[in-house]
Design a protein around this motif. Structure first.
Motif, mmCIF file in Angstrom:
data_model
loop_
_atom_site.group_PDB
_atom_site.id
_atom_site.type_symbol
_atom_site.label_atom_id
_atom_site.label_comp_id
_atom_site.label_asym_id
_atom_site.label_seq_id
_atom_site.Cartn_x
_atom_site.Cartn_y
_atom_site.Cartn_z
ATOM 1 N N GLU A 67 0.666 -1.027 0.135
ATOM 2 C CA GLU A 67 -0.087 0.284 0.047
ATOM 3 C C GLU A 67 0.921 1.194 0.230
ATOM 4 O OE1 GLU A 67 -3.606 -0.038 0.633
ATOM 5 O OE2 GLU A 67 -3.045 2.646 -0.272
ATOM 6 N N GLU A 68 1.619 1.086 1.350
ATOM 7 C CA GLU A 68 2.484 2.030 1.660
ATOM 8 C C GLU A 68 3.561 2.102 2.020
ATOM 9 O OE1 GLU A 68 1.977 7.276 2.925
ATOM 10 O OE2 GLU A 68 -0.064 5.741 1.307
ATOM 11 N N PRO A 69 5.462 2.478 1.211
ATOM 12 C CA PRO A 69 6.103 2.231 2.005
ATOM 13 C C PRO A 69 6.453 2.328 3.269
ATOM 14 C CG PRO A 69 6.736 3.984 0.627
ATOM 15 C CD PRO A 69 5.707 3.320 0.840
ATOM 16 N N THR A 70 6.762 2.153 4.632
ATOM 17 C CA THR A 70 7.362 2.460 5.672
ATOM 18 C C THR A 70 8.405 1.960 6.012
ATOM 19 O OG1 THR A 70 6.133 0.023 6.155
ATOM 20 C CG2 THR A 70 4.600 1.429 6.643
ATOM 21 N N PHE A 71 8.575 2.255 7.379
ATOM 22 C CA PHE A 71 10.470 1.733 7.495
ATOM 23 C C PHE A 71 10.595 0.711 8.092
ATOM 24 C CE2 PHE A 71 11.043 6.573 8.356
ATOM 25 C CZ PHE A 71 11.834 7.246 7.914
ATOM 26 N N ASP A 72 9.182 0.568 8.601
ATOM 27 C CA ASP A 72 9.467 -1.486 9.109
ATOM 28 C C ASP A 72 9.373 -1.950 8.253
ATOM 29 O OD1 ASP A 72 9.113 -3.705 10.007
ATOM 30 O OD2 ASP A 72 8.105 -3.166 11.583
ATOM 31 N N VAL A 73 9.982 -2.637 6.916
ATOM 32 C CA VAL A 73 8.928 -2.984 5.504
ATOM 33 C C VAL A 73 8.136 -4.138 6.467
ATOM 34 C CG1 VAL A 73 11.003 -2.690 4.576
ATOM 35 C CG2 VAL A 73 11.778 -4.915 5.685
ATOM 36 N N PHE A 74 8.590 -5.169 7.022
ATOM 37 C CA PHE A 74 6.927 -6.149 7.453
ATOM 38 C C PHE A 74 6.335 -5.318 8.069
ATOM 39 C CE2 PHE A 74 12.210 -8.354 8.178
ATOM 40 C CZ PHE A 74 11.497 -8.686 7.040
ATOM 41 N N ALA A 75 5.941 -3.985 8.402
ATOM 42 C CA ALA A 75 4.828 -3.699 8.580
ATOM 43 C C ALA A 75 3.892 -3.087 7.379
ATOM 44 C CB ALA A 75 5.289 -2.447 9.744
ATOM 45 N N ALA A 76 4.041 -3.019 6.466
ATOM 46 C CA ALA A 76 3.869 -2.244 4.947
ATOM 47 C C ALA A 76 2.827 -3.334 4.799
ATOM 48 C CB ALA A 76 4.453 -2.897 4.350
ATOM 49 N N GLU A 77 1.060 -2.691 4.153
ATOM 50 C CA GLU A 77 0.463 -3.318 3.794
ATOM 51 C C GLU A 77 0.208 -4.609 3.035
ATOM 52 O OE1 GLU A 77 -4.634 -2.894 3.536
ATOM 53 O OE2 GLU A 77 -3.124 -1.623 4.288
ATOM 54 N N PHE A 78 0.547 -5.226 2.543
ATOM 55 C CA PHE A 78 0.299 -6.083 1.002
ATOM 56 C C PHE A 78 -0.924 -5.853 0.589
ATOM 57 C CE2 PHE A 78 -0.786 -9.817 -1.656
ATOM 58 C CZ PHE A 78 0.883 -9.577 -2.218
ATOM 59 N N VAL A 79 -1.220 -5.838 -0.438
ATOM 60 C CA VAL A 79 -2.027 -4.814 -1.123
ATOM 61 C C VAL A 79 -2.672 -5.975 -2.771
ATOM 62 C CG1 VAL A 79 -2.414 -2.897 -0.793
ATOM 63 C CG2 VAL A 79 -1.370 -3.173 -2.405
ATOM 64 N N GLY A 80 -1.523 -7.286 -2.576
ATOM 65 C CA GLY A 80 -1.302 -7.853 -4.068
ATOM 66 C C GLY A 80 -1.424 -7.093 -5.326
ATOM 67 N N LEU A 81 -2.134 -7.363 -6.445
ATOM 68 C CA LEU A 81 -1.878 -6.246 -8.108
ATOM 69 C C LEU A 81 -2.625 -5.361 -7.983
ATOM 70 C CD1 LEU A 81 -1.922 -9.714 -9.568
ATOM 71 C CD2 LEU A 81 0.324 -8.247 -9.493
ATOM 72 N N GLN A 82 -2.739 -5.334 -6.679
ATOM 73 C CA GLN A 82 -3.619 -3.845 -7.186
ATOM 74 C C GLN A 82 -3.168 -2.366 -7.533
ATOM 75 O OE1 GLN A 82 -5.688 -2.136 -2.870
ATOM 76 N NE2 GLN A 82 -5.176 -0.146 -3.770
ATOM 77 N N ASN A 83 -1.490 -2.077 -7.261
ATOM 78 C CA ASN A 83 -1.384 -1.311 -7.919
ATOM 79 C C ASN A 83 -1.399 -1.252 -9.750
ATOM 80 O OD1 ASN A 83 -1.306 0.193 -5.603
ATOM 81 N ND2 ASN A 83 0.900 -0.761 -4.983
ATOM 82 N N TYR A 84 -0.984 -2.513 -8.988
ATOM 83 C CA TYR A 84 -1.272 -2.722 -11.299
ATOM 84 C C TYR A 84 -2.131 -1.962 -11.547
ATOM 85 C CZ TYR A 84 3.404 -4.978 -10.493
ATOM 86 O OH TYR A 84 4.664 -5.627 -9.795
ATOM 87 N N ALA A 85 -3.152 -2.508 -11.204
ATOM 88 C CA ALA A 85 -4.460 -2.277 -11.295
ATOM 89 C C ALA A 85 -5.037 -1.141 -11.707
ATOM 90 C CB ALA A 85 -6.221 -3.368 -10.624
ATOM 91 N N THR A 86 -4.689 0.014 -10.706
ATOM 92 C CA THR A 86 -4.547 1.038 -10.263
ATOM 93 C C THR A 86 -3.793 1.610 -11.914
ATOM 94 O OG1 THR A 86 -5.006 0.701 -8.568
ATOM 95 C CG2 THR A 86 -5.043 2.910 -9.031
ATOM 96 N N ALA A 87 -2.592 1.250 -11.775
ATOM 97 C CA ALA A 87 -1.426 1.890 -12.947
ATOM 98 C C ALA A 87 -2.842 1.265 -14.139
ATOM 99 C CB ALA A 87 -0.152 0.859 -12.874
ATOM 100 N N PHE A 88 -3.059 0.699 -14.732
ATOM 101 C CA PHE A 88 -3.483 0.483 -15.679
ATOM 102 C C PHE A 88 -5.148 0.908 -15.572
ATOM 103 C CE2 PHE A 88 0.719 -2.005 -16.481
ATOM 104 C CZ PHE A 88 0.835 -2.192 -17.252
ATOM 105 N N GLY A 89 -5.456 1.055 -14.664
ATOM 106 C CA GLY A 89 -6.844 1.963 -14.864
ATOM 107 C C GLY A 89 -6.705 3.767 -14.798
#
Lengths: 312, 389
Positions: free
Chosen positions: A58-80
């Motif tokens: 979803e969004e980069p955070t300092f703690d890489v493991f705390a970031a929210e995994f959103v699957g291919l959602q960013n890809y969908a947004t990019a091509f939409g």
């Protein structure tokens, strides 16, 4: 460390130095390539992997493991919403047309200059035709904006003064063509200089043989000169192809991807997603697709045409 | 088939004061079917002369005709010539077959079938039919040479032009190809110009030699004419291996006095010399004898180096009386025992001596020949190459 080495060292019960030496000797080839692997990991693999990581959160955070995994959602947004597909089409259009123009013009100029009899005149032309390549992208864009300006530009003025046609508004009516032409002006010298060197490498006797064989000029080029230069043509085209995919500065400086998204190259789209829309995930997603796309094209070109050695 | 005529042909490179005259006012008639060899050292203009016949260079002045046509304004394409280059100039991107058919495709209206048939026939004649699908890069030097010849032959041109075609081959292959080119030329009967700097090739191949130096014609004649009847000192020195020995001297009272020896001139020599005083004596290495006994007109020499060649030995000797260290060559029978440092008497018979005007280099006295040899010279040889087959 393999189990074999361990058993050997324990059974012979050697000193630490000897064990180190054995380790060194057993894995000698790996030690030699280790520095290169390390550098590759740092400059290629790590940024690539990080980009891939950014594209699925979803969004980069300092703690890489705390970031929210959103699957291919960013890809969908990019091509939409992100217009990534549009950017890809624009980019391919610019790359193909600029590459074609630059190759043809570069070869034509090289052939003309190589045909100039006087040595001195030849080196003058050589220098003259290389100059555009030395102009920095942002300077070129700024110069372009001024020269092409509908109100004060010298190019519209010249067109109106010397031809019966009304000058088009370059940056608003035909922005894509303008971008292609400006890149052609900027980078034809690159093709020119490589083709010129390639032409100089064609043996005189080969051309003479084809003259004696009765081939007219255009057939000499088609059947003898260009096939002989094939490796040179290939390398020049490949380098320029990859470089064209990275075009950013000139176009951004000239049109900022506009008007609208008319000249929004993939590189500009990525930049805008990242720094204007503040969507690193979307930017990363486009970048990942783009990377795969360019690497695939480069590999197809290499596989299709193939690297071939210079003729003996 | 065609004759070739060069009429006052001159070629200058560069402009104005920097101009270099590569070919200087050369006129030459080459008959239909003749094998003519242009021979001379590097920079003698022999290649330039051929390239003007090819149309690859344009002469500064004069006319070039092939057959009855003046071809000054015609490009190579219109001259119906075929050329073999020193580095073969095969198209590296084409197979042997494509190389050979390229000229036919470019300059004839033959159908693809006819071209293929012609190419196959020629390839069989040249013994390269198994190579037709290879590219030049896959062939050895000798094979490339054959392909280059085949590419010229398949065109069935008016004129063959060969620019040092054998100089990139090793010595053994060169000898074989020399014979083969001779045979091909006499079989095909195509007018052939052949450029070489190698006097052995010149001697063995041509019907006639054209000897050039500094762009000027030195002599035109059969190989044996150039050998036995050199027009000047240059031709005498260039044709024949090892070269003729020259001794510059002064003629006083019928005696030529050179540094290291004196030579009494015969009556015929004296008549030819006339009132000249600066005269150069020339004699070929094989015409000298080395013996233990003093002879008339002989002089004592000391042996410097012996080069045994097998059937003969080249002995480099120095006149004992000479004020300099220069040696000259004597060819002796290979079985004659001679060792370095030995003192012997060198002698050359009056019949074998050439005399040259030292200033102009012109020959003023030719050696004598047997009647048979003399008769052979007076008419052009039918085929000078016959002996080499």
């Amino acid at each position: 460390m393999s189990t074999q080495t361990q058993t050997e060292t324990t059974t012979t019960s050697e000193t630490g130095v000897a064990r180190l030496r054995e380790l060194w000797n057993d894995y000698l080839p790996y030690w030699f390539i280790a520095p290169m692997v390390l550098v590759m990991l740092l400059i290629t693999f790590f940024p690539g992997a990080y980009d891939l990581y950014l594209s699925v959160i979803e969004e980069p955070t300092f703690d890489v493991f705390a970031a929210e995994f959103v699957g291919l959602q960013n890809y969908a947004t990019a091509f939409g919403r992100g217009g990534a597909l549009h950017s890809f089409i624009i980019t391919v259009t610019v790359v193909v047309s600029a590459l074609a123009l630059e190759s043809v013009l570069g070869f034509g100029l090289a052939a003309l200059v190589a045909g100039v009899e006087s040595e001195r005149l030849q080196s003058f032309y050589r220098v003259l035709f290389i100059i555009p390549m030395a102009v920095a992208p942002v300077s070129l864009a700024t110069i372009g904006r001024i020269m092409l300006n509908s109100e004060i530009g010298v190019i519209p003025y010249l067109i109106e003064a010397t031809t019966p046609f009304a000058a088009p508004a370059f940056l608003s009516e035909i922005p894509l063509l303008t971008v292609v032409l400006l890149d052609t002006w900027n980078w034809t010298p690159f093709m020119f200089i490589i083709f010129y060197a390639g032409l100089s490498s064609v043996p005189d006797t080969l051309i003479e043989a084809s003259r004696v064989d009765g081939a007219p000029l255009w057939r000499r080029y088609l059947h003898v000169v260009i096939p002989y230069m094939k490796p040179v043509v290939f390398v020049a085209t490949l380098i320029r192809l990859i470089d064209l995919f990275r075009t950013f500065g000139v176009v951004y400086g000239l049109t900022q991807g506009g008007p609208g998204t008319a000249t929004q190259l993939v590189s500009i789209n990525i930049y805008e997603q990242m720094f204007i829309n503040n969507s690193p995930g979307v930017a990363a997603a486009i970048a990942v697709v783009y990377l795969v796309f360019v690497v695939a094209i480069a590999n197809i070109v290499i596989a299709k045409v193939g690297f071939e050695g210079v003729w003996d | 088939m065609a004759s070739i005529t060069l009429d006052d042909v001159t070629k200058e490179f560069g402009e104005g004061g920097d101009a270099v005259v590569a070919v200087d006012d050369v006129s030459l008639d080459i008959e239909d079917g003749e094998f003519v060899v242009f021979v001379g050292p590097s920079g003698s203009g022999k290649s330039t002369l051929m390239r003007m016949v090819a149309g690859l260079e344009t002469q500064t002045d004069g006319d070039v005709s092939i057959g009855d046509t003046v071809v000054n304004q015609l490009g190579p394409r219109a001259r119906d010539i075929a050329m073999v280059f020193q580095n073969y100039a095969l198209y590296p991107n084409m197979t042997v077959e494509e190389n050979m058919s390229f000229g036919l495709k470019m300059s004839t209206d033959l159908s693809a079938d006819e071209i293929e048939r012609t190419v196959t026939e020629t390839a069989e004649m040249m013994g390269i039919e198994s190579l037709l699908d290879n590219t030049p890069g896959e062939l050895s030097g000798g094979q490339q040479q054959r392909v280059a010849l085949g590419r010229a032959i398949v065109r069935d041109p008016n004129v063959f032009l060969m620019d040092e075609p054998l100089s990139n081959l090793d010595a053994k292959l060169r000898t074989t190809m020399r014979t083969e080119i001779n045979r091909l030329q006499s079989d095909l009967g195509v007018t052939t110009l052949y450029v070489t700097h190698d006097q052995t090739e010149a001697m063995t191949m041509g019907d006639r030699l054209v000897v050039l130096n500094y762009g000027e014609l030195q002599q035109v004649g059969t190989p044996l004419e150039c050998f036995y009847r050199p027009a000047n000192r240059f031709v005498a020195g260039f044709i024949g291996s090892p070269s003729m020995n020259f001794f510059e001297g002064e003629v006083t009272d019928g005696t030529l006095v050179a540094d290291g020896f004196e030579y009494d001139l015969s009556e015929r020599m004296q008549a030819n010399v006339g009132d000249r005083t600066a005269v150069t004596l020339g004699a070929r290495p094989e015409d000298y004898t080395l013996s233990d006994e003093p002879t008339d007109n002989g002089f004592e020499v000391v042996v410097d180096v012996v080069e045994p060649m097998g059937s003969v030995s080249y002995v480099y000797v120095r006149s004992v009386a000479a004020s300099h260290d220069e040696t000259f060559v004597v060819e002796v029978d290979g079985q004659q025992p001679i060792s370095e440092g030995e003192r012997l008497h060198a002698h050359v018979a009056a019949t074998d001596v050439h005399l040259f005007d030292t200033q102009s280099g012109e020959t003023i006295h030719q050696r004598e020949l047997t009647d048979d040899a003399e008769n052979a010279l007076s008419k052009p040889l039918e085929n000078a190459s016959a002996g080499a087959d």
